[in-house]
Design an enzyme around this catalytic site. Structure first.
Site, PDB file in Angstrom:
ATOM      1  N   LYS A 187      29.697 106.007  58.373  1.00  0.00           N
ATOM      2  CA  LYS A 187      29.562 106.723  57.117  1.00  0.00           C
ATOM      3  C   LYS A 187      29.398 105.621  55.843  1.00  0.00           C
ATOM      4  CE  LYS A 187      32.606 107.705  53.714  1.00  0.00           C
ATOM      5  NZ  LYS A 187      32.011 107.455  52.436  1.00  0.00           N
ATOM      6  N   GLU A 263      39.039  95.290  55.798  1.00  0.00           N
ATOM      7  CA  GLU A 263      38.573  94.162  54.764  1.00  0.00           C
ATOM      8  C   GLU A 263      38.597  94.867  53.530  1.00  0.00           C
ATOM      9  OE1 GLU A 263      37.007  92.327  52.340  1.00  0.00           O
ATOM     10  OE2 GLU A 263      35.000  92.636  52.905  1.00  0.00           O
ATOM     11  N   CYS A 297      34.684  91.693  46.425  1.00  0.00           N
ATOM     12  CA  CYS A 297      36.339  91.701  46.922  1.00  0.00           C
ATOM     13  C   CYS A 297      36.621  90.289  46.796  1.00  0.00           C
ATOM     14  CB  CYS A 297      36.458  92.310  48.287  1.00  0.00           C
ATOM     15  SG  CYS A 297      35.191  91.604  49.563  1.00  0.00           S
ATOM     16  N   GLU A 394      42.948  94.019  40.797  1.00  0.00           N
ATOM     17  CA  GLU A 394      41.268  93.672  41.038  1.00  0.00           C
ATOM     18  C   GLU A 394      40.595  94.648  40.072  1.00  0.00           C
ATOM     19  OE1 GLU A 394      38.797  93.257  44.870  1.00  0.00           O
ATOM     20  OE2 GLU A 394      39.850  95.192  44.951  1.00  0.00           O
TER      21      GLU A 394
END
Length: 495
Positions: A187, A263, A297, A394
């Site tokens: 996906k 991850e 990231c 983040e």
């Protein structure tokens, strides 16, 4: 050396679901829009896969993986040849793919062409070369026995990829999965489905058998959830936020104990010691935060600078951020395009406001760039304290935080004081210091005197809440194989 001109209005060739090497509409008949983040306008409508479509895709993958199928009986070297062919086709269509990536994602065309496509093609070629080099061992166990191991594919792998590096994250997932002989239901992110679908067409052209690769655009709570909960999916790999990673892991555990690799997010420390090459440290720290609009990231989003050089580092970093060119990603010389969508744009703006409210000093940026599209000015905060939201959360945007430290022990403790542990960097000319500090940092990847040096050859993944398992390199193969031990009683063993 220059690069070819982009295709500013690339033809949208594929918007359907790809199952069993065929294009089809969603069973529900639903579609969803994918937007151009530069203009906030709809590029096209894409078929919206959900649970019913996942059922069909998993069935196709299961059929392709059954014993004695074309895929299961194919020589490993031939799997490698198919992957080499896919990489060659992407090389052939590199300008188109880079243009489509820029249209759907907003990253600069120069980065799409030079960085994303280069790394993507290299990843497929790296794992193509590994296809016939995966093997077990003969084990000299006690007694009259012949014992050996086989490294077998896991089976049907569900893979859910993010929007920040659509082509590259697709390669990071498909590369090791195909190399080891698995079948895939993938996906792509709903924000950026277009290049993933085009690559699906290339896999058919390359000669992959039906059912081996299935591409299903849709939303996380529907299509993504159906993949992670499916009882006939043997493994799930997810790249994205830590919050969604926890949902994926729970679903995998409560369904059929799928193998899981994750991850996830990061708040990576970048440590600049007083003896560092300052010009290099400033430029690499700038790149380590602002690259890809800050949507990485592993972005170096906590920059710890030793106090004796702090003021000079800040001065140069602010000047560099002010020189950063923001604008249309199609234009030569532009370094920064828009953020991916309205949600990310508003999240970043809220975190910038929190930095000001909590007492950090805003040195430049902080506002919207222009009046159309999701552009944000390059932003630098100084006098940042560890408790502030901008030092803990983040941000995933072009917002640089610069903190001050005194001693080695202090900065190691502060760097490790995070729920994340994805990456870190150290800038110093002292070899011993770099080795000792690298040993003491709790992160999966450490760069010394550089940042964002990623390669298909080296493993990538995080400690703590930055994920589980490793992608890339030889280590990345481990997540896609089961180890079987076979022991046979024999009449007599000889050394």
């Amino acid at each position: 050396m220059g690069i070819p001109d982009p295709i500013r209005k690339p033809e949208i060739k594929y918007t359907q679901i790809f199952i069993n090497n065929e294009w089809r509409d969603s069973i529900s008949g639903k579609t969803f829009p994918t937007l151009d983040p530069c203009t906030e306008e709809v590029i096209c409508q894409v078929q919206e896969g959900d649970k019913a479509d996942v059922e069909v895709a998993v069935k196709a993958a299961r059929e392709a993986f059954k014993l004695n199928s074309t895929w299961r009986t194919m020589d490993a070297s031939d799997r490698g040849r198919l992957m080499y062919k896919l990489a060659d086709l992407m090389e052939r269509d590199r300008v188109y793919l880079a243009s489509l990536e820029t249209l759907d994602n907003g990253k600069t065309y120069a980065d799409s062409y030079n960085i994303d496509l280069s790394l993507t093609i290299a990843c497929y070629r790296y794992y193509a070369g590994y296809a016939d080099k995966i093997h077990g061992k003969v084990i000299p166990i006690t007694g009259d026995y012949f014992s050996y191991t086989r490294h077998e594919p896991i089976g049907v792998c569900g893979q859910i990829i993010p929007w920040n590096f659509p082509l590259l994250m697709q390669a990071w997932k498909l590369g090791p999965a195909l190399c080891t002989g698995n079948c895939v239901v993938m996906k792509p992110a709903e924000q950026t489905p277009l290049t993933a679908l085009y690559v699906a067409a290339l896999t058919k052209e390359a000669g992959f058998p039906p059912g081996v690769i299935n591409m299903l655009p849709g939303y996380g709570p529907t299509a993504g959830a159906a993949i992670t909960e499916h009882l006939d999916v043997d493994k799930v790999a997810f790249t994205g936020s830590t919050e969604v990673g926890q949902i994926v892991m729970k679903a995998a555990a409560s369904s059929n104990l799928k193998r899981v690799t994750l991850e996830l997010g990061g708040k990576s420390p970048n440590i600049v010691f007083a003896d560092a090459d300052l010009d290099n440290a400033v430029e690499k720290s700038h790149f380590g935060l602002f690259f890809n609009q800050g949507q990485c990231c592993c972005a170096g989003s906590r920059i710890f600078v030793q106090e004796s050089i702090y003021d000079e580092f800040v001065k140069r970093s602010v000047a560099r951020a002010q020189r950063r060119k923001v604008g249309s990603p199609w234009e030569s010389g532009v370094e920064q395009g828009p953020q991916i969508d309205k949600g990310q744009f508003e999240k970043i703006q809220a975190l910038i406001k929190s930095g000001e409210d909590e007492g950090a000093k805003l040195m430049c940026g902080g506002a919207r760039h222009g009046d159309k599209g999701y552009f944000i000015q390059p932003t630098v905060f100084v006098d940042v304290q560890d408790h502030m939201r901008i030092a803990r959360e983040e941000i995933f945007g072009p917002v640089q935080q610069i903190l001050k430290f005194k001693t080695v022990d202090e900065v190691v403790d502060r760097a490790n004081e995070s729920i994340y542990g994805l990456a870190a960097s150290i800038f110093t000319t002292d070899l011993d210091k770099s080795i000792v500090v690298a040993q003491n940092l709790r992160a999966g990847t450490i760069w010394i005197n550089d940042y964002d040096k990623l390669s298909a050859m080296t493993p990538f993944g995080g400690y703590k809440m930055s994920g589980q398992g490793r992608e890339l390199g030889e280590y990345g193969l481990e997540a896609y194989t089961e180890i079987k031990c076979v022991t046979t009683k024999i009449s007599k063993k000889n050394s």
